[in-house]
Scaffold this motif. Structure first.
Motif, short mmCIF file in Angstrom:
data_model
loop_
_atom_site.label_atom_id
_atom_site.label_comp_id
_atom_site.label_asym_id
_atom_site.label_seq_id
_atom_site.Cartn_x
_atom_site.Cartn_y
_atom_site.Cartn_z
N ASN A 1 0.55 -1.26 0.21
CA ASN A 1 -0.12 0.11 0.23
C ASN A 1 0.64 1.14 -0.10
O ASN A 1 2.24 1.16 0.76
CB ASN A 1 -0.15 0.13 0.90
N ARG A 2 0.88 1.59 -0.85
CA ARG A 2 1.77 2.80 -0.94
C ARG A 2 1.05 4.68 0.97
O ARG A 2 2.34 4.73 0.61
CB ARG A 2 1.07 4.68 -1.86
N ARG A 3 0.37 3.86 1.98
CA ARG A 3 0.41 4.10 3.06
C ARG A 3 1.66 3.01 3.62
O ARG A 3 0.81 3.27 4.88
CB ARG A 3 -0.79 5.20 3.60
N LEU B 1 -1.00 19.07 -1.41
CA LEU B 1 -1.08 17.43 -1.76
C LEU B 1 -0.43 17.28 -3.20
O LEU B 1 -0.30 18.09 -4.68
CB LEU B 1 -2.19 17.66 -2.28
N CYS B 2 -0.19 15.91 -3.00
CA CYS B 2 0.84 15.04 -4.71
C CYS B 2 -0.63 14.51 -4.98
O CYS B 2 -1.64 14.40 -4.66
CB CYS B 2 1.85 14.21 -4.48
N PRO B 3 0.03 14.23 -6.45
CA PRO B 3 -0.58 14.39 -7.53
C PRO B 3 -2.23 13.13 -7.22
O PRO B 3 -3.22 12.94 -7.12
CB PRO B 3 -0.49 13.87 -8.90
N ASP B 4 -0.93 12.35 -7.02
CA ASP B 4 -1.69 10.66 -6.24
C ASP B 4 -3.02 10.63 -4.54
O ASP B 4 -4.25 10.89 -4.97
CB ASP B 4 -0.97 9.69 -5.14
N CYS B 5 -2.46 11.70 -3.59
CA CYS B 5 -3.29 12.96 -2.65
C CYS B 5 -4.67 13.30 -3.35
O CYS B 5 -5.53 13.23 -3.54
CB CYS B 5 -2.99 12.96 -1.72
N ALA B 6 -4.13 14.38 -4.69
CA ALA B 6 -5.14 15.08 -4.78
C ALA B 6 -6.13 14.51 -5.68
O ALA B 6 -7.24 15.45 -5.44
CB ALA B 6 -4.09 16.34 -5.99
N ASN C 1 -5.27 14.93 4.20
CA ASN C 1 -4.72 13.97 4.09
C ASN C 1 -3.47 14.23 3.73
O ASN C 1 -3.06 15.40 3.32
CB ASN C 1 -5.87 13.93 2.29
N ALA C 2 -2.82 13.04 3.55
CA ALA C 2 -1.31 12.54 3.53
C ALA C 2 -0.70 11.45 3.03
O ALA C 2 -1.20 11.08 3.20
CB ALA C 2 -0.57 13.51 4.27
N CYS C 3 0.66 10.85 2.32
CA CYS C 3 1.31 10.26 2.30
C CYS C 3 2.34 10.34 2.16
O CYS C 3 3.22 11.61 3.00
CB CYS C 3 0.83 9.86 0.79
N PRO C 4 3.52 8.76 2.06
CA PRO C 4 4.95 9.93 2.97
C PRO C 4 5.57 10.81 1.08
O PRO C 4 6.89 11.78 1.74
CB PRO C 4 5.56 8.39 2.15
N VAL C 5 4.87 10.97 0.42
CA VAL C 5 5.71 11.53 -0.84
C VAL C 5 5.11 13.13 -0.58
O VAL C 5 5.58 13.89 -1.05
CB VAL C 5 4.75 11.43 -2.33
N CYS C 6 4.19 13.02 -0.16
CA CYS C 6 3.67 15.15 0.28
C CYS C 6 3.77 15.07 1.77
O CYS C 6 3.67 16.15 2.03
CB CYS C 6 2.81 15.39 -0.60
N GLY C 7 3.41 14.46 2.90
CA GLY C 7 2.52 14.35 3.76
C GLY C 7 3.82 14.76 4.72
O GLY C 7 5.09 14.91 4.45
ZN LIG Z 1 0.88 12.70 -1.26
#
Ligand SMILES: [Zn+2]
Ligand SMILES: [Fe+3]
Ligand SMILES: [Mg+2]
Ligand SMILES: [Zn+2]
Lengths: 778, 331
Positions: free
Chosen positions: A119-121, A156-161, A177-183
């Motif tokens: 999972n991306r998170r 937000l990164c494209p995926d999160c957006a 909302n957040a993920c390892p790329v943008c958060g």
């Molecule tokens: Zn993200």
């Protein structure tokens, strides 16, 4: 057809707009929805049946954390709309009715992703969705929008957006909302603040397992963590924190891990697992202290909490060996973490990275830290269930509960909504409270625990919390309520703000406010009897009250009775040295001569006896009677933390079990037209008995319960009022509260207790606000 | 002592008592007022008045008589003034023992003599029994402030040092112990003393001193709060360096008093620019009335005007401004 719906209540930060969007899209409606200062407003256009379905399902299928107070509809002329239903930008306004949610623990869906390899998170410490995550602690202002939170700086990164914009997804308009790329990112720093390379979680856990101390940035502030099963580590934490005896709370992976440590009822399990993730005080099992040496010594209760944030879960996931999937979440684990608030000696909880690095360097071995700011610090909430009670009682109300609104009845005999007021609370365990009204409704917003106002930083925190909460609630108070005590910082702040805002300041007697807090949450607006069993609060006659029988009718209060006054030798000093109250009891009993002999090991005994002979200020405080009993029994001559003697006394009584009282040990006397409760016989019994200490502690409780019930009965008979509101710090004593509940029930009296706010001074502001509303309506 | 017509003879007796003991030309002149020459040189005049009410009247280290002299001399001194003359007004309760009055007058005379400030005019009234508390004494002092000296709390600036001239709390604890009838191992004596000589020494060397005040009723805590408000600053003091006798601390603990709020009658608080603080401290310590002087903290910027104390355990405690007595608050 076109219709506008305005929804009020807790509808922001709970996934309400996505919910509206999904329904409207499904029903083929066009229009829009947005957050605004009052809550959520939407306009929908389509067939009559579709609009009807929208209205019904909007409420019936509302998101879990939503609480809808009102839904008003208005028919509009149809307009040409784009065919799709849209979520519009929030509308900021200068005043409003919107509410904001409390912080909640990670939801099951997010946990599943957190431990799903690939999972991306996977193992991302800041995973959240519209059902879970930070809210109040990151909110700078309303309406609830990412731009007004401490997530504003994370684009937000494209995926999160894409998730944020996809109506069918769980993260549709999930503001944090957040993920390892943008958060936000996690870091481990050593005590000097230098980054430690490698996996921050693994390294933290390794350090803890080696006996180290780690400062962890949690939701509402920093915790200091160590291995609760490592006695040396616990002792080191105590020494470094200079917290000699105060109990620590522990965090366990799940309820299954509790088995050998504490007893747990189904209701307590629900409290523990609630999304607020409070600390729950549970009855220790025999042998718990041996497993957790030094964690909560000499006490019958153990404070336990479950992981509340992804970060906490990750530590337990590592300890479990990083199994894939969610099954491990329910399996017992031996890891037990001491989790204590990171602060310096009564100062506010540390919530800021820089502050943490500066102030905790001598206490911690490392910092597990991140870059998402905590806007409002929030201590852990603490609650507990008493036997025979159908509700939990708050000892401290903060994270997970604030700023949940407490609905109030109207003032002026319910004819109209109470005014908007601010109440600034007392001195110890300070909280503040705003009320906000619209139409006939009024709600109270009780702040998180702020702390004792003998600390400069807590005083500043109180002022900051007034500003922040006012900013969030967009409310203009019409009066400011405060305690009668002239010297509290809260009182002085109230007077200053009242002058500045040109509104009246209303002084509310301490015990009137305690009782009023109970009436407020029970939405009861009729004359009641009030039983305040408390430490010291300033009475309207200038003396130190604290064991009071009152008649409360809105803004009016009448003192019907009090405990027999007992000397308070050395004022507040006597509240720290139970032996002094023991000596005061001997003086009250006419047994002066025994003071020197019974307290021979106290260097000040002879002088104190002299003081007592001359006479000192008196108090009617129930709390000081508890101290006196502890002093007479010699179980706690001096206290190292507030309430310690009464807790020891309760612990001893609990260890003895139920005691059947042979005959009453009290008298109800008429003192200047007031019902005075005389406990001399109880105190004499403690002194002259040769029974074991635990049995005498049980005797004290049993005699007191009988005495209080009879006393209340006498007031009920005289006044014809059969409802008794009970409040004050002494109701945190489980034996007293449960025993009195049963004794009053036998007499056909209705007992009202605090449930939504603490019974101690943490609930004072709610009562002050309620009284002020009624004073304004009179 | 009696009141009314029969009291005329008594009034005469009292008058003679004063003339005998206060003994100066102004009193001997038997005028209703005292005329004195204008002091030579420039500067400004200062006048201060204080009514003295103390129970008990006699206490270890002093009595209401010397207190009435010291109190007003100190008020003149705190304005930076050199005290020149005093007046004394007595309100006596009918039946007050003449022997006690004589003792008080002798003590006053001696205090005035030691201070070098004569009592040059006075008045006595006798009130009915039950309408007074033995004796009340009002004293007024006149002095001269040297040119260049202009003390005011409004001159305090963030960064300034806070000094005290010695051990705090002695007077209040001495009085309280006597009132409570407590006999401590170490007898605590009132610190009552005239501070004008110490002040003159301080101002002569460090005229930049911002302000001075004697922490009488309400103690150090009240003075610092008054300063903070007047200067719109905060005050930060450090618990471990505040001079307090162990015996005073012990007595305060027993009585439940905070020594910061206890009265002093022979101490002063000085605020001076930080760069002059060490020099000032050395000067004070060289004077017999400043032997235990200390720098106890500093003035800081603070919009809230808080007085705070760094405690021995760490953390900062509020030093509140009390409206009256120390009322219990632990709930
Ligand atoms: Zn993200
Ligand atoms: Fe209270
Ligand atoms: Mg004076
Ligand atoms: Zn979630």
């Amino acid at each position: 057809m076109r219709e506008r719906l305005s929804l009020r209540g807790l509808v922001q930060g709970v996934g309400f707009r996505p919910h509206v969007h999904r329904l409207a899209s499904e029903l083929g409606l066009s229009g829009w929805v947005r957050n605004d200062a009052n809550g959520v407003t939407l306009e929908a256009q389509g067939s009559a049946s579709a609009l009807q379905a929208l209205r019904t399902r909007l409420l019936r299928e509302a998101p879990v954390h939503a609480r809808i107070e009102a839904c008003e509809s208005e028919a509009l002329a149809p307009t040409p709309d784009s065919s799709a239903f849209e979520i519009r930008q929030s509308e900021a306004a200068s005043s409003g009715q919107a509410a904001i949610g409390a912080d909640t623990c990670t939801c099951p869906a997010c946990l599943a992703e957190l431990f799903e390899p690939g999972n991306r998170r996977y193992r991302y410490a800041f995973i959240n969705c519209t059902d879970c995550g930070p809210r109040y602690s990151i909110a700078e202002a309303l309406p609830w929008d990412r731009a007004r939170t401490s997530m504003a700086g994370f684009a937000l990164c494209p995926d999160c957006a894409a998730e944020y914009e996809a109506p069918a997804k769980r993260r549709f308009h999930a503001e944090p909302n957040a993920c390892p790329v943008c958060g936000p990112q996690l870091h481990l720093l050593d005590a000097q603040g230098q980054a430690v390379a490698g996996d921050a979680i693994a390294a933290s856990l390794a350090l803890i397992q080696r006996g180290g101390i780690v400062a962890i940035k949690s939701l509402g502030g920093f915790h200091l963590a160590c291995d609760a099963r490592n006695a040396a580590a616990v002792a080191r934490l105590r020494a470094r924190k200079q917290r000699e005896e105060k109990p620590f709370a522990v965090m366990l992976a799940n309820v299954a891990s509790l088995a050998t440590l504490a007893e747990i009822s189904r209701a307590e399990q629900a409290d523990l697992q609630s999304t607020a993730r409070p600390i729950v005080l549970l009855r220790k099992r025999v042998g718990a202290d041996a497993q957790l040496t030094g964690v909560a010594p000499d006490l019958a209760w153990l404070g336990v909490m479950l992981p509340g944030t992804p970060l906490h879960y990750l530590l337990f996931h590592d300890a479990a060996g990083r199994p894939p999937g969610s099954a491990w979440l329910d399996q017992a684990q031996s890891l037990a973490l001491v989790m204590t608030s990171a602060n310096v000696h009564g100062e506010p909880l540390i919530s800021d990275n820089t502050e943490a690095l500066a102030q905790l360097a001598d206490i911690t071995d490392a910092f597990l830290i991140h870059d998402r700011d905590i806007v409002i610090r929030c201590d852990d909430s603490v609650l507990r269930r008493l036997p025979g009670s159908d509700h939990a009682q708050f000892i401290r109300r903060a994270r997970g509960y604030t700023p949940a609104a407490i609905p109030l009845t109207g003032a002026g005999a319910g004819t109209r909504a109470g005014a908007n007021v601010l109440a600034v609370g007392g001195y110890y365990k300070n909280t503040l409270c705003f009320t906000r009204s619209s139409g006939t409704r009024s709600e109270a917003f009780l702040s998180q625990h702020i702390g004792d106002l003998d600390r400069v930083a807590n005083c500043r925190a109180l002022e900051a919390a007034v500003n922040h909460l006012q900013q969030l609630l967009q409310v203009k108070p019409q009066a400011i309520a405060h305690d009668l005590h002239p010297d509290f910082f809260s009182t002085q702040l109230a007077l200053r703000l009242a002058a500045q805002w040109q509104v009246p300041a209303i002084a509310v007697q301490h015990h009137h406010a305690h009782i009023a807090a109970v009436l407020a949450e029970h939405q009861l607006d009729e004359p009641v009897l009030g039983l305040a069993l408390d430490g010291v609060g300033l009475g309207s006659d200038g003396s130190a009250w604290g064991g009071e029988l009152l008649r409360v009718d809105g803004a009016h209060v009448e003192r019907l009775g009090h405990l027999q006054p007992i000397a308070l030798p050395g004022g507040d000093r006597a509240a720290r040295d139970p032996w002094r109250m023991g000596a005061a009891a001997l003086a009250q009993l006419g047994r002066h001569a025994e003071i020197r002999t019974r307290f021979a090991d106290q260097s000040g005994a002879a002088l104190l006896a002299q003081m007592l002979e001359r006479g000192t200020p008196m108090t009617t405080s129930m709390g000081r009677y508890f101290d006196a009993a502890a002093g007479l029994l010699g179980i706690q001559p001096q206290m190292s933390f507030e309430g310690q003697a009464a807790m020891r006394l309760e612990g001893l009584a609990a260890s003895y079990g139920t005691l059947q009282l042979r005959s009453p040990l009290h008298e109800i006397e008429n003192a200047d037209g007031l019902l005075q409760l005389n406990l001399a016989a109880t105190l004499n019994a403690l002194l002259d008995s040769t029974l074991p200490v635990a049995q005498r502690a049980a005797l004290f409780h049993a005699a007191l319960i009988e005495a209080l019930a009879e006393w209340a009965q006498a007031a009920a008979d005289a006044s014809g009022i059969r409802t008794l509101a009970c409040a004050g710090g002494c109701f945190l004593n489980a034996i007293l509260a449960s025993g009195l509940r049963a004794a009053l029930a036998r007499r056909g009296l209705r007992m009202l207790e605090a449930r939504l706010a603490p019974s101690n001074d943490g609930g004072l502001a709610l009562g002050q606000a309620w009284v002020a509303q009624r004073a304004l309506a009179d | 002592m009696s009141h009314g017509s029969g009291g005329r003879a008594m009034a005469q007796l009292i008058h003679e008592l004063f003339v005998t003991h206060f003994d100066n030309d102004y009193l001997r002149a038997q005028n209703d007022g005292a005329c004195f020459p204008l002091p030579a040189g420039s500067g400004r005049m200062v006048m201060a008045t204080d009514s003295h009410v103390v129970s008990p009247l006699f206490f270890p280290g002093g009595d209401i008589g010397c207190l009435a002299v010291h109190g007003t001399v100190n008020d003149v001194a705190m304005a930076g003034g050199r005290p020149l003359y005093l007046s004394a007004g007595f309100i006596l309760e009918e039946g007050f023992p003449l022997a006690d009055l004589k003792r008080i007058v002798i003590s006053m005379a001696q205090a005035a003599k030691e201070a070098g400030v004569p009592i040059i005019t006075g008045d006595t009234k006798v009130v009915e029994k039950g309408k007074g508390d033995g004796v009340f004494i009002n004293t007024t002092g006149i002095g001269i402030v040297p040119p260049g000296i202009d003390l005011a709390p409004s001159k305090i600036r963030a960064g300034d040092a806070i000094l005290v001239s010695g051990m705090l709390g002695d007077h209040g604890v001495a009085i309280m112990s006597l009132r409570e009838n407590l006999s401590f191992d170490t007898a605590i004596q009132s610190d009552t003393a005239a501070l004008h000589d110490l002040v003159a020494t301080m101002l002569a060397a460090v005229p930049e001193i911002r302000t001075l005040r004697d922490p009488t009723r309400g103690g150090l805590a009240t003075v610092l709060n008054e300063f903070a408000l007047a200067a719109r600053c905060g005050m930060l003091i450090r618990e471990p360096v505040i001079p307090i006798r162990p015996a005073v601390n012990a007595a305060c603990e027993l009585l439940g008093l905070d020594p910061l709020y206890v009265a002093n009658e022979g101490k002063l608080v000085a605020i001076c620019p930080a760069e002059r603080a060490t020099e000032l401290l050395a000067l004070m310590r060289a004077h017999p009335l400043g032997a235990d002087a200390a720098i106890i903290g500093e003035v800081i910027e603070d919009a809230n005007h808080f007085v705070q104390m760094e405690t021995a355990f760490g953390g900062r405690r509020m030093v509140d401004w009390l409206s009256g007595e120390q009322l219990p608050r632990i709930c």
